[in-house]
Design a protein around this motif. Structure first.
Motif, PDB file in Angstrom:
ATOM      1  N   ASP A 136     -29.035   7.714 -30.701  1.00  0.00           N
ATOM      2  CA  ASP A 136     -28.314   7.302 -29.635  1.00  0.00           C
ATOM      3  C   ASP A 136     -29.335   7.343 -28.427  1.00  0.00           C
ATOM      4  O   ASP A 136     -28.934   6.682 -27.817  1.00  0.00           O
ATOM      5  CB  ASP A 136     -26.918   8.899 -29.454  1.00  0.00           C
ATOM      6  N   ALA A 137     -30.155   8.654 -28.514  1.00  0.00           N
ATOM      7  CA  ALA A 137     -30.828   8.779 -27.253  1.00  0.00           C
ATOM      8  C   ALA A 137     -32.047   8.211 -27.133  1.00  0.00           C
ATOM      9  O   ALA A 137     -31.955   7.308 -25.770  1.00  0.00           O
ATOM     10  CB  ALA A 137     -31.829   9.416 -28.061  1.00  0.00           C
ATOM     11  N   HIS A 138     -32.703   6.868 -27.910  1.00  0.00           N
ATOM     12  CA  HIS A 138     -33.033   5.753 -27.540  1.00  0.00           C
ATOM     13  C   HIS A 138     -31.869   4.795 -26.298  1.00  0.00           C
ATOM     14  O   HIS A 138     -32.400   4.475 -26.028  1.00  0.00           O
ATOM     15  CB  HIS A 138     -33.985   5.247 -28.574  1.00  0.00           C
ATOM     16  N   HIS A 139     -31.559   4.416 -27.378  1.00  0.00           N
ATOM     17  CA  HIS A 139     -30.313   3.545 -26.792  1.00  0.00           C
ATOM     18  C   HIS A 139     -29.978   3.677 -25.290  1.00  0.00           C
ATOM     19  O   HIS A 139     -29.126   3.242 -25.002  1.00  0.00           O
ATOM     20  CB  HIS A 139     -29.291   3.458 -28.183  1.00  0.00           C
ATOM     21  N   ASN A 140     -29.444   5.097 -25.774  1.00  0.00           N
ATOM     22  CA  ASN A 140     -29.206   5.520 -24.266  1.00  0.00           C
ATOM     23  C   ASN A 140     -30.180   5.575 -23.417  1.00  0.00           C
ATOM     24  O   ASN A 140     -29.956   4.776 -21.935  1.00  0.00           O
ATOM     25  CB  ASN A 140     -28.762   6.697 -23.898  1.00  0.00           C
ATOM     26  N   ALA A 141     -31.432   5.558 -23.627  1.00  0.00           N
ATOM     27  CA  ALA A 141     -32.246   5.700 -22.582  1.00  0.00           C
ATOM     28  C   ALA A 141     -32.521   4.103 -22.480  1.00  0.00           C
ATOM     29  O   ALA A 141     -32.991   3.899 -21.022  1.00  0.00           O
ATOM     30  CB  ALA A 141     -33.879   5.984 -23.359  1.00  0.00           C
ATOM     31  N   TYR A 142     -32.783   3.024 -23.396  1.00  0.00           N
ATOM     32  CA  TYR A 142     -32.896   1.555 -23.387  1.00  0.00           C
ATOM     33  C   TYR A 142     -31.617   0.738 -22.286  1.00  0.00           C
ATOM     34  O   TYR A 142     -31.889   0.169 -20.998  1.00  0.00           O
ATOM     35  CB  TYR A 142     -32.258   0.748 -24.511  1.00  0.00           C
ATOM     36  N   ALA A 143     -30.442   1.578 -22.529  1.00  0.00           N
ATOM     37  CA  ALA A 143     -29.039   1.517 -21.334  1.00  0.00           C
ATOM     38  C   ALA A 143     -29.375   1.913 -20.007  1.00  0.00           C
ATOM     39  O   ALA A 143     -28.629   1.080 -19.043  1.00  0.00           O
ATOM     40  CB  ALA A 143     -27.940   2.042 -21.944  1.00  0.00           C
ATOM     41  N   ALA A 144     -29.952   2.929 -19.867  1.00  0.00           N
ATOM     42  CA  ALA A 144     -29.963   3.231 -18.859  1.00  0.00           C
ATOM     43  C   ALA A 144     -30.874   2.614 -17.511  1.00  0.00           C
ATOM     44  O   ALA A 144     -31.752   2.845 -16.569  1.00  0.00           O
ATOM     45  CB  ALA A 144     -30.617   5.042 -19.125  1.00  0.00           C
ATOM     46  N   ALA A 145     -32.361   1.923 -18.341  1.00  0.00           N
ATOM     47  CA  ALA A 145     -32.993   1.085 -17.784  1.00  0.00           C
ATOM     48  C   ALA A 145     -32.320  -0.416 -17.419  1.00  0.00           C
ATOM     49  O   ALA A 145     -31.709  -0.424 -17.663  1.00  0.00           O
ATOM     50  CB  ALA A 145     -34.114   0.521 -18.049  1.00  0.00           C
ATOM     51  N   ILE A 146     -33.028  -0.533 -16.137  1.00  0.00           N
ATOM     52  CA  ILE A 146     -33.316  -2.052 -15.540  1.00  0.00           C
ATOM     53  C   ILE A 146     -33.483  -2.707 -16.431  1.00  0.00           C
ATOM     54  O   ILE A 146     -33.061  -3.795 -16.110  1.00  0.00           O
ATOM     55  CB  ILE A 146     -33.244  -2.000 -14.315  1.00  0.00           C
ATOM     56  N   SER A 147     -34.638  -2.715 -17.553  1.00  0.00           N
ATOM     57  CA  SER A 147     -35.099  -3.543 -18.206  1.00  0.00           C
ATOM     58  C   SER A 147     -36.127  -2.715 -19.037  1.00  0.00           C
ATOM     59  O   SER A 147     -36.394  -1.170 -18.698  1.00  0.00           O
ATOM     60  CB  SER A 147     -36.347  -4.659 -17.299  1.00  0.00           C
ATOM     61  N   LEU A 148     -36.603  -3.126 -19.939  1.00  0.00           N
ATOM     62  CA  LEU A 148     -37.446  -2.942 -21.266  1.00  0.00           C
ATOM     63  C   LEU A 148     -39.145  -3.265 -20.807  1.00  0.00           C
ATOM     64  O   LEU A 148     -39.474  -4.997 -21.366  1.00  0.00           O
ATOM     65  CB  LEU A 148     -37.080  -2.539 -22.953  1.00  0.00           C
ATOM     66  N   LEU A 149     -39.922  -2.500 -21.628  1.00  0.00           N
ATOM     67  CA  LEU A 149     -41.620  -3.518 -21.731  1.00  0.00           C
ATOM     68  C   LEU A 149     -41.872  -2.947 -22.863  1.00  0.00           C
ATOM     69  O   LEU A 149     -42.236  -1.894 -23.439  1.00  0.00           O
ATOM     70  CB  LEU A 149     -42.039  -2.593 -20.489  1.00  0.00           C
ATOM     71  N   ALA A 150     -42.179  -4.272 -23.084  1.00  0.00           N
ATOM     72  CA  ALA A 150     -42.792  -4.044 -24.663  1.00  0.00           C
ATOM     73  C   ALA A 150     -44.118  -4.212 -24.585  1.00  0.00           C
ATOM     74  O   ALA A 150     -44.517  -5.479 -24.480  1.00  0.00           O
ATOM     75  CB  ALA A 150     -41.991  -5.264 -25.498  1.00  0.00           C
ATOM     76  N   PRO A 151     -45.124  -3.553 -24.811  1.00  0.00           N
ATOM     77  CA  PRO A 151     -46.524  -4.099 -24.834  1.00  0.00           C
ATOM     78  C   PRO A 151     -47.074  -4.538 -25.719  1.00  0.00           C
ATOM     79  O   PRO A 151     -48.429  -4.593 -26.691  1.00  0.00           O
ATOM     80  CB  PRO A 151     -47.366  -2.372 -24.819  1.00  0.00           C
TER      81      PRO A 151
END
Length: 369
Positions: A136-151
């Protein structure tokens, strides 16, 4: 027109997050502030770096009775009770958001910082890592972002990643930190070389397995970086050398016949950038991060990926397999400079966010209903 202001929350575990932020800031056409803990007094570099803020650490002075409550909230990874450092940390961070009002935050990485950023109404880009991030914590953090950056490139995506996470992700080519000086000339060895890399931390139990590996493969010269010899045991085989901590390990491994390393992201990327045959051995990390990455590297033919240290007797086969890898496959990973790609995306996103903020201040408020 003023440059947008971007804040970088940089996690304090190891130096990989720091090196990644610096690589991006080297190209970023924005004013930057670094927010971190435990390494705020370190030397930081960035094209338009204006400040480094050192937050109180959330793992210092945590009372035992408070630590026992750290994982009671599914939306958070770590939330101990009765810890003054955490109270001060939250106040310092949200106070800085109120005073600085950055146009964009880059969070690398913390579910708690991500939630605070969203609650403070600041747009953010969250950096992804490999691993089983389905809590849940990761999914909530991802949902809170406008986008995700994968290095990492899209070809490195994990089969277990949900489609909605993939759709929010901006994938990057590989990047690594710049060498700090001119490479040294390293003495050549008569035998092919295996360089074994250890990061900072205790590895007291590694000497015996390394002696065993060197004995299994007497035709190779084994060079161990990041680990001193064990003074309490007899000298190892003649083809095994412990070189201790090296500030510029690339001077040693850039010509190695095989490099053995943990499956940490920055180590893997830096070795891959030199196109060296690699054996990536997963270390125990939260969320199976290195186990999942080792599987992906093996799947893509970029390294021999292992979930644990090899059993005795398997080293000759593993070295032979590693030397047969087509290291030119790394060319696709480094087709472009991932740090420049990240900087370009973050600059345009920060400009967009700054424009939205200006529109908010210029628009008359809606009448009360």
């Amino acid at each position: 027109m003023n440059r947008p202001h971007v804040g970088f929350y940089v996690h304090y575990h190891g130096l990989g997050h720091k090196h990644r932020a610096e690589a991006i800031m080297r190209h970023l056409d924005c004013d930057c502030t670094v927010i971190t803990s435990r390494c705020g007094d370190a030397a930081w570099s960035g094209k338009h770096l204006i400040d480094v803020m050192d937050l109180p650490s959330d793992i210092d002075d945590v009372p035992d009775h408070g630590y026992r409550h750290r994982q009671e909230v599914p939306a958070l990874h770590y939330a101990p009770l009765w810890t003054d450092n955490i109270t001060a940390r939250v106040a310092a961070y949200t106070g800085w958001l109120q005073d600085a009002k950055p146009d964009l935050m880059v969070v690398d990485v913390s579910a708690e910082i991500s939630m605070l950023t969203r609650l403070a109404s600041i747009p953010q880009v969250v950096v992804r890592q490999h691993g089983r991030r389905d809590d849940d914590a990761h999914h909530n953090a991802y949902a809170a972002a406008i986008s995700l950056l994968a290095p990492f490139p899209e070809s490195w995506e994990d089969d277990i990643t949900p489609s909605w996470v993939r759709q929010k992700t901006i994938y990057l080519n590989g990047f690594r930190r710049e060498p700090e000086k001119t490479p040294q000339t390293i003495p050549q060895h008569e035998r092919p070389t295996v360089v074994v890399m250890f990061g900072r931390g205790g590895h007291a139990d590694a000497h015996a397995p390394l002696r065993s590996a060197a004995n299994e493969c007497p035709d190779f010269q084994w060079l161990v970086i990041g680990l001193d010899d064990d003074e309490h045991h007899p000298a190892g085989p003649a083809n095994l050398s412990f070189l201790g901590w090296q500030e510029s390990p690339q001077d040693i491994y850039r010509h190695a016949d095989v490099v053995v390393t943990a499956a940490g992201h920055n180590s893997v990327m830096e070795i891959g950038s030199y196109r060296r045959p690699m054996i990536a051995i997963a270390q125990d990390r939260p969320f199976d991060e290195q186990i999942r990455k080792a599987r992906i590297l093996d799947r893509e033919g970029l390294a021999v990926g292992l979930s644990r240290w090899p059993e005795a007797g398997s080293w000759p086969r593993l070295l032979d397999r590693a030397r047969r890898l087509d290291t030119s496959q790394w060319d696709r990973v480094f087709q472009e400079d991932g740090a420049q790609q990240a900087a370009s995306y973050l600059t345009s996103t920060a400009q967009w966010a700054a424009k939205q903020k200006r529109l908010q201040t210029e628009t008359s408020p809606c009448p009360s209903v």
